[in-house]
Design an enzyme around this catalytic site. Structure first.
Site, short mmCIF file in Angstrom:
data_model
loop_
_atom_site.label_atom_id
_atom_site.label_comp_id
_atom_site.label_asym_id
_atom_site.label_seq_id
_atom_site.Cartn_x
_atom_site.Cartn_y
_atom_site.Cartn_z
N ASN A 1 0.81 -1.22 0.00
CA ASN A 1 0.00 0.00 0.00
C ASN A 1 0.84 1.28 0.00
O ASN A 1 0.31 2.37 0.12
CB ASN A 1 -1.00 0.00 1.16
CG ASN A 1 -0.33 0.03 2.52
OD1 ASN A 1 0.87 -0.18 2.63
ND2 ASN A 1 -1.09 0.29 3.55
N CYS A 2 2.15 1.16 -0.18
CA CYS A 2 3.05 2.31 -0.25
C CYS A 2 2.96 2.93 -1.65
O CYS A 2 3.12 2.22 -2.65
CB CYS A 2 4.48 1.86 0.05
SG CYS A 2 5.74 3.12 -0.27
#
Length: 114
Positions: free
Chosen positions: A9-10
């Site tokens: 999710n970066c």
């Protein structure tokens, strides 16, 4: 196949994965949260980039670290903290087949992957 180390999710990892896909470079994501973190990988990454580069001082994890730890950070402490809290590692990291990249920089990716 290239292994991209990071967290799914970066945003920076997402940019790197998209770039690799758009450039038809076969890759897979090794997510620290779900796939774990091999201590040997961390040692190799530190040897390549240095512990100061591995520590993401812009992360929420860094801001939430005890000030005593931050003020006394050195190689051994950094490796221990990074192993315990992999979200503190700057990402993405690609470290294989003679390629050593940390973070996402289009120029560096173009140079590495031609």
């Amino acid at each position: 196949m290239i292994t991209v180390y990071g967290i799914k999710n970066c945003d920076t990892v997402k940019k790197a994965l998209k770039w690799l896909t758009d450039n038809n470079i076969e890759h897979k994501l090794h997510d620290y949260r779900t796939d774990g973190l091999d201590p040997e990988f961390l040692i190799n990454a530190e040897a390549q980039f240095g512990w100061q580069t591995l520590v993401n001082k812009r992360s929420t994890t860094w801001r939430n670290l005890d000030s005593q730890i931050k003020e006394n950070m050195e190689k051994h402490t950094a490796l221990s903290v990074l192993a315990e809290q992999p979200t503190l590692i700057k990402r993405p990291i690609i470290l294989q087949d003679g390629i050593a990249l940390i973070g996402f920089n289009i120029k560096e990716y173009k140079k590495a992957f031609g």
